[in-house]
Structure formats: C-alpha cells, structure tokens
Scaffold this active site. Sequence first.
Site, short mmCIF file in Angstrom:
data_model
loop_
_atom_site.label_atom_id
_atom_site.label_comp_id
_atom_site.label_asym_id
_atom_site.label_seq_id
_atom_site.Cartn_x
_atom_site.Cartn_y
_atom_site.Cartn_z
N SER A 180 0.84 -1.19 0.00
CA SER A 180 0.00 0.00 0.00
C SER A 180 0.87 1.25 0.00
O SER A 180 1.66 1.46 -0.91
CB SER A 180 -0.96 -0.05 1.20
OG SER A 180 -1.97 0.91 1.10
N GLU A 289 -8.30 -2.19 -2.53
CA GLU A 289 -7.55 -3.01 -3.50
C GLU A 289 -7.96 -2.69 -4.93
O GLU A 289 -7.11 -2.68 -5.83
CB GLU A 289 -7.77 -4.51 -3.21
CG GLU A 289 -6.80 -5.42 -3.95
CD GLU A 289 -5.36 -5.27 -3.47
OE1 GLU A 289 -4.46 -5.80 -4.15
OE2 GLU A 289 -5.12 -4.63 -2.43
N HIS A 320 -7.32 -5.96 0.12
CA HIS A 320 -6.23 -5.18 0.68
C HIS A 320 -5.97 -5.66 2.10
O HIS A 320 -6.35 -5.00 3.09
CB HIS A 320 -6.66 -3.70 0.68
CG HIS A 320 -5.55 -2.71 0.51
ND1 HIS A 320 -4.85 -2.55 -0.65
CD2 HIS A 320 -5.03 -1.79 1.37
CE1 HIS A 320 -3.97 -1.58 -0.52
NE2 HIS A 320 -4.05 -1.12 0.72
#
Length: 343
Positions: A180, A289, A320
């Site tokens: 991330s 995501e 994610h």
Amino acid sequence: MRFGRAAAPKRATGRRGAPRSWRNRILAVGAATLALPIAAGVAAPTAMAAPVHGPALRAPAGGYEELMVPSSMGPIKVQVQWAKRGGNAALYLLDGLRARDDRNAWSFETNAMEQFGNDNITLVMPVGGQSSFYADWYSPSNTNGQKTTYKWETFLTRELPTFLEGYGVSRTNNVVAGLSMGGSAALALAAYHRDQFKAAASYSGYLNISAPGMREAIRIAMLDAGRYNVDSMAAPWSPAWLRMDPFVFAPQLKGLPMYISAASGLPGQHDNPNSAIGVFNTGNAMALEALSLVNTRAFQARLGKLGIPAHFDFPASGTHSWKYWEGQLFASRKMFLDATGAW
C-alpha cells in the site's frame, strides 16, 4: 529499550568483551546518541535509565534484535532479523498507512521472518511513520498537532544505513519492499537511491498518485489514519508531489528488478465476511484493493511504453489485507536473494 542493540533476545557472541579501544568507541557513540532529543510522535525508549551504547561493530549471524536508531526525528525503533550466516545484504520491509509505533506489522501480521529465517539476508523493519509515505515532508502536520517534521527518506537512506553499517550490513547491497503506502514508497526509494537498492517490490501500492481524484482520496485516508494533512507532505502538483509519483518517476526505474502486484479486490481465501465487522472490513479492503489495481494497471502501461520490464502479478481474487501480501512477499523472495547474492 536501549539505544543500539537491545537487551533481548540475547545471543552468544563467542567473546567475553570488546577490546578497550572498541569499548571506548561504543561509549562515545552512546553518549552522543543519548544527547539527541526525543521527538513528539515517535515511540520513546521504555527504559531510559538503562545503559546506553551504539553498534557493536560486528556482523551477527542469525537471531532477532530491536534497535533504537538516532535520527533527525528522534530515536526510531527498528526490528531486525539478522542474516542467517552473517551476510551483508538487507531487505527493508515498509509498513502501510496505519503503521504502528510499537511494531512493524510485517513482524506479526505475516510470517516474513520465517520465510527468510534460513537466508543470508537481514530483515530491516522500521517502526512508525503512520501516513508518512516514508517521504521527507516540508512541515509537521497541522491537523493533529504533530511537532516533528517527517524525514523518513533521509532516515531510510542516510541515517539507518550508516547505523547498520556498524553491524556489518552493506550500504549498497539492499532491496526494499512495501505494501500500500509502503509499496509506493519502496519504488520511490529505489528510484532515487539506486546505489543502495538493487531491487524493489510493491504490493497493492498506489502507483499513479497524480491521477484525477487520487490526491483527495489520499487526503481522506490520511485524515482517517492519524489525522495527518497531505498538504504538509507536499503541495498539490509541486515538484515534491510529482517526485513521489511512480507514474512520473518511472523512467528512473530502468534496469531495476521489480515485482509489482495488485489483486482484483474480490474476496478470496483469506477474507471472512461472516459478521457485521467482517462485512465492513472486507468491503473496505475490496475498495482499497480495487483502487490499487487501477493505479497498478496504469503504471504497467506506463512501463510498457517506456520499454521497462517488470514482473507483474494480478491475482483473480484478493483484497487489501495482510495474508495476501504475505504470499506476494514469498513470491518475490527469489528476486531479492538473486539481486543481493544472499542465498
């Protein structure tokens, strides 16, 4: 917590003590370190009255330690798993937007230390840096009372390598990976510090942050993660902002081995939306995501136009969340060991 090498866990060194000249040098480093101010917002040592010392100036072989490293931001905690056979290579693992002040999430949300436990590469896991993008900010955040200006790029590329060099870790035989926020930062650090990093990996990173709407999306995310102000990091469309954007600095990645991944955002084997909280968390992870996927696909097209090769992986399912990044770390392990010769 001590500056330099932590008291636990202990390992036998095979020596009764350092020579007097080394002992004096260690005490001198410790005294200088102790004089540094402790910055607000940075986790402070828990035992300031404990003996203080700097690097032991040796190459450990295996084992785990927690170091307190001097920096312009104050002492920074760094979790370290030493190379199994005392090698000089290092893998820097960068955390996500909600990075904690007590532990780097790679150390407890994944089996990263187990994955590399028998490899001749040191895992370097810096602690802290919530919402920082591991960048050098131009001012403290003015929305949460931050007192110290983030200078994470300086720490990761100057202060920390200098400190680790005292333990036998090379300044130039390193690789870097992150998820991330940390994925975007990993590519930025590798692009601007090619002498330090030989390969980089981004898992679910945001690799086109100058795209329409991305700055405001990051603004909302940073306010949610610690009430940090994106404008204190870099002004809109300023050289500092563009410098952080992998889509913009992509030409500087030519010749760098890269592993880049983003999943579809569809729930997969590690998602369990069987409760109200589970549904909320899964929905949030799906949206994050999906945004990463759009960014990563744009970045892939950018590299394609530039003729720059990279390994891309786009799993058909996955959100994610950490267990997916654990798998991506294992998939990029060979690249890291090949790049550093750390087998």
